[in-house]
Design a protein around this motif. Structure first.
Motif, short mmCIF file in Angstrom:
data_model
loop_
_atom_site.label_atom_id
_atom_site.label_comp_id
_atom_site.label_asym_id
_atom_site.label_seq_id
_atom_site.Cartn_x
_atom_site.Cartn_y
_atom_site.Cartn_z
N THR A 566 131.76 73.87 0.52
CA THR A 566 130.66 74.29 -0.75
C THR A 566 130.65 75.74 -0.72
O THR A 566 130.67 76.41 -1.91
CB THR A 566 129.33 73.81 -0.30
OG1 THR A 566 129.12 72.25 -0.34
CG2 THR A 566 128.41 74.44 -1.42
N GLN A 567 130.72 76.62 0.38
CA GLN A 567 130.82 77.88 0.35
C GLN A 567 132.13 78.40 -0.26
O GLN A 567 132.05 79.54 -1.02
CB GLN A 567 130.62 78.55 1.79
CG GLN A 567 130.92 80.14 1.97
CD GLN A 567 129.78 80.68 1.28
OE1 GLN A 567 128.59 80.19 1.01
NE2 GLN A 567 130.10 81.82 0.63
N LYS A 570 131.95 78.33 -4.02
CA LYS A 570 130.88 79.33 -4.52
C LYS A 570 131.77 80.62 -4.50
O LYS A 570 131.75 81.39 -5.51
CB LYS A 570 129.92 79.59 -3.41
CG LYS A 570 128.86 80.92 -3.78
CD LYS A 570 127.60 80.41 -2.82
CE LYS A 570 126.78 81.65 -2.97
NZ LYS A 570 125.63 81.78 -2.04
#
Length: 635
Positions: A566-567, A570
């Motif tokens: 997820t990071q 992002k």
């Protein structure tokens, strides 16, 4: 040479077509080596457009038309410059510079260098990678009408639109080359039969190193741990100076003179498959644990590195400084290879062009929006707007606030177009020119508009093919001008093993990020080095914490806990597309987190619309993104 126990010293002399012949000469001259290997088939700068293409596909038509020798001039240059030292020092040479015509380069080498100079050297060539003669039969065998794509078994991966469009359009998108990635078996056989110079075409990048090490140490085909170690040794030195200071994310810690005129690497491969990476002391550059880790993480697809001879498990590989410019690599485990190998298929993809337009200063975004609207309007009026496969407007750079000079205020718009029909691409430049005098404030550009005229491009399709479809052989030329070539067919691996699903997981035993204390926003690169590269349509990216800067392991615990999938999404920002997919794994001994991002390169390097079509800049982009880093790490 099975009785020899010392490590074999294998020196690399090339990582891509432009590497000059001087490098082969330097590796032969500046210290003792047993074998010189070279990988010339990584890429090519094709004039006049300077677009990086893969040379096998790019030169195929010219070769078939008798307008190209088929082999690579830089490889021939190296042989010419090094041949006397090779003969004097009894150095074995194994290079893939034969490209489309390894037989031709081998015969030229024997005739114009070995025989002409009266040298006692046996010359051979490897045959079997070129499958153009049967690629259409292979296509018809597949009930779905095409060779399976390399990523077909990964159900999470979606392929770029038009990835296999050539299968449905064999007349307008004909295949121009189809070359299988061969292993080390023919190379080893040639060395066993006394060959001194072996000219290859499309062998896998590390195959010459594996073949040399297996011959030197007398390894059997089933000595998988040893073969896997040599595979990784080959991977480490295959890219020219990428392990001696080039393409190195820690380069900023070194003075510019240290980074000039770099020497190439040497792998000392031991009998157990471990290796020490080093270089000639008298040549410039440096080898340390960080340069080795960067190269190790380059162009991976997780923790299993594949070759048609062996699978290398690098989940627990260790990289350790031994002394100045000497780094030990160990912990690699081997397993039987898959029954398949990669088949690189290139086909006529159509036509493309690009146009670069500059803007300075105020309201840049609005200026580029105006340019896009003008061009789209004219292409619509010309009746071709719906005939483009790609029409992309890329805003490159962002102007400096309160600029110190005009260049600091200047960015450019890259207009990139692809279509099947040349006439469609030919409309781009006149459509732009129609509104030339209606341009935005301060528009300027280079006076050379040749990139905006149509030029053909090749599409790339990485297929999977059974190794049983390949007749791989080594062919040793006769010692005298007359006589028969000695041909040895090696056959596919006797034992194979199916591929497992690639590892993909979030942080193991993640540490609470709050436990690291107060954070400040700073570039990830302030604590992590890394490297990225292309794997077909995909980009790989490895990030690691330099061990010498993290004795407590705290930075590593933070990095692996922080860098989730997820990071990463992002941090990719607006470049992320919902159909992309990310795989993630860890390599704890390297203190590294590794990602594969599926999809960004479209149909691959030769036809990718993005500026960084080789994915080399991806890791540097990620390292430049600001993230909340624990303040104590930056003090």
């Amino acid at each position: 040479m099975g009785s020899v126990q010392r490590a074999v010293r294998i020196a690399n002399c090339s990582g891509a077509v432009p590497d000059p012949g001087d490098l082969m000469y330097n590796q032969a001259k500046h210290g003792p080596v047993d074998v010189i290997t070279g990988d010339y088939l990584a890429g090519k700068f094709h004039q006049p457009s300077n677009a990086i293409q893969v040379n096998l596909g790019n030169d195929a038509e010219a070769f078939l038309a008798g307008k190209h020798e088929g082999w690579l001039p830089t490889a021939w240059d190296g042989l010419c410059k090094a041949i006397d030292l090779v003969a004097e020092k009894r150095i074995k040479v194994i290079i893939n510079g034969g490209a489309l015509n390894p037989k031709g380069l081998a015969e030229k080498t024997k005739r114009e260098l070995v025989d002409a100079k009266g040298l006692d050297l046996k010359v051979a060539y490897v045959h079997g990678d070129d499958l153009m003669y049967k690629v259409h039969d292979l296509l018809s065998k597949d009930e779905k009408g095409g060779l399976p794509h390399l990523d077909k078994d990964n159900t999470n991966v979606k392929l770029e639109k038009d990835t296999d469009v050539f299968l449905e359009n064999p007349d307008t998108m004909p295949i121009v080359s189809a070359n299988a990635y061969l292993g080390m078996r023919a190379i080893k056989k040639g060395l066993d039969e006394g060959a001194d110079i072996i000219i290859c075409g499309r062998v896998a990048d590390a195959s010459p190193v594996i073949g040399a090490a297996a011959w030197w140490h007398g390894w059997k085909e089933t000595d998988y741990d040893q073969l896997a170690g040599a595979l990784i040794a080959g991977h480490l030195i295959e890219c020219s100076t990428y392990i001696t200071g080039a393409n190195y994310s820690g380069f900023f810690k070194h003075d510019i003179p240290e980074l000039l005129d770099l020497g190439l690497p040497i792998a000392e491969v031991e009998a157990n498959g471990e290796c020490v990476v080093t270089k000639h002391e008298s040549l410039n550059g440096f080898v340390n644990a960080d340069t080795v880790k960067c190269q190790l993480l380059y162009e991976l697809q997780g923790t299993i590195y594949l070759n048609s001879d062996v699978k290398a498990d690098i989940a627990h590989v260790r990289v350790e400084d031994e002394s100045k410019d000497r780094v030990r690599v160990s912990g690699v485990k081997g397993a039987p290879p898959p029954s398949t190998t990669k088949l690189a298929v290139f086909y006529k993809g159509g036509w493309q062009c690009e146009l670069l337009i500059n803007a300075s200063g105020y309201a840049t975004k609005k200026k580029y929006e105006l340019q896009e609207a003008q061009l789209r309007r004219m292409l619509k009026l010309l009746g071709v707007i719906d005939k483009f496969d790609i029409l992309d407007f890329q805003y490159i750079g962002r102007p400096e606030a309160n600029p110190s000079c005009q260049l600091a205020s200047t960015t450019y718009l890259r207009i990139f177009a692809q279509a099947t029909e040349e006439d469609v691409i030919a409309k781009v430049l006149p459509a732009w020119a129609y509104n030339t005098m209606q341009h935005y404030a301060g528009m300027h550009l280079t006076r050379d508009l040749r990139t905006a005229t149509p030029r053909p491009f090749l599409g790339f399709y990485p297929a999977v093919i059974s190794q049983s479809e390949i007749e791989e052989s080594v062919n040793i030329l006769p010692n005298k001008s007359s006589g028969d070539v000695s041909k040895y067919v090696v056959g596919p691996p006797k034992k194979t093993e199916a591929l497992s699903t690639r590892e993909d997981y979030e942080p193991t035993n993640a540490v609470d990020l709050a436990s690291f204390g107060e954070t400040v926003m700073a570039p990830l690169g302030d604590i992590a080095l890394g490297r990225s590269g292309d794997k077909g349509a995909n980009v790989n990216c490895g990030l690691f914490v330099p061990e010498q800067e993290d004795e407590s392991g705290e930075k590593w615990n933070w990095l692996r806990s922080f860098m989730t999938k997820t990071q990463t999404r992002k941090m990719i920002g607006s470049d992320w597309k919902e159909w992309y997919f990310i795989e993630r794994c860890e390599m704890p001994e390297l203190q590294a987190v590794h990602f594969v991002v599926y999809g960004p390169l479209g149909r691959g390097v030769s036809s990718s619309k993005i500026l960084d079509s080789l994915g080399k800049g991806f890791a540097e982009f990620i390292r430049d993104v600001h993230v909340p880093i624990p303040k104590k790490f930056l003090s």
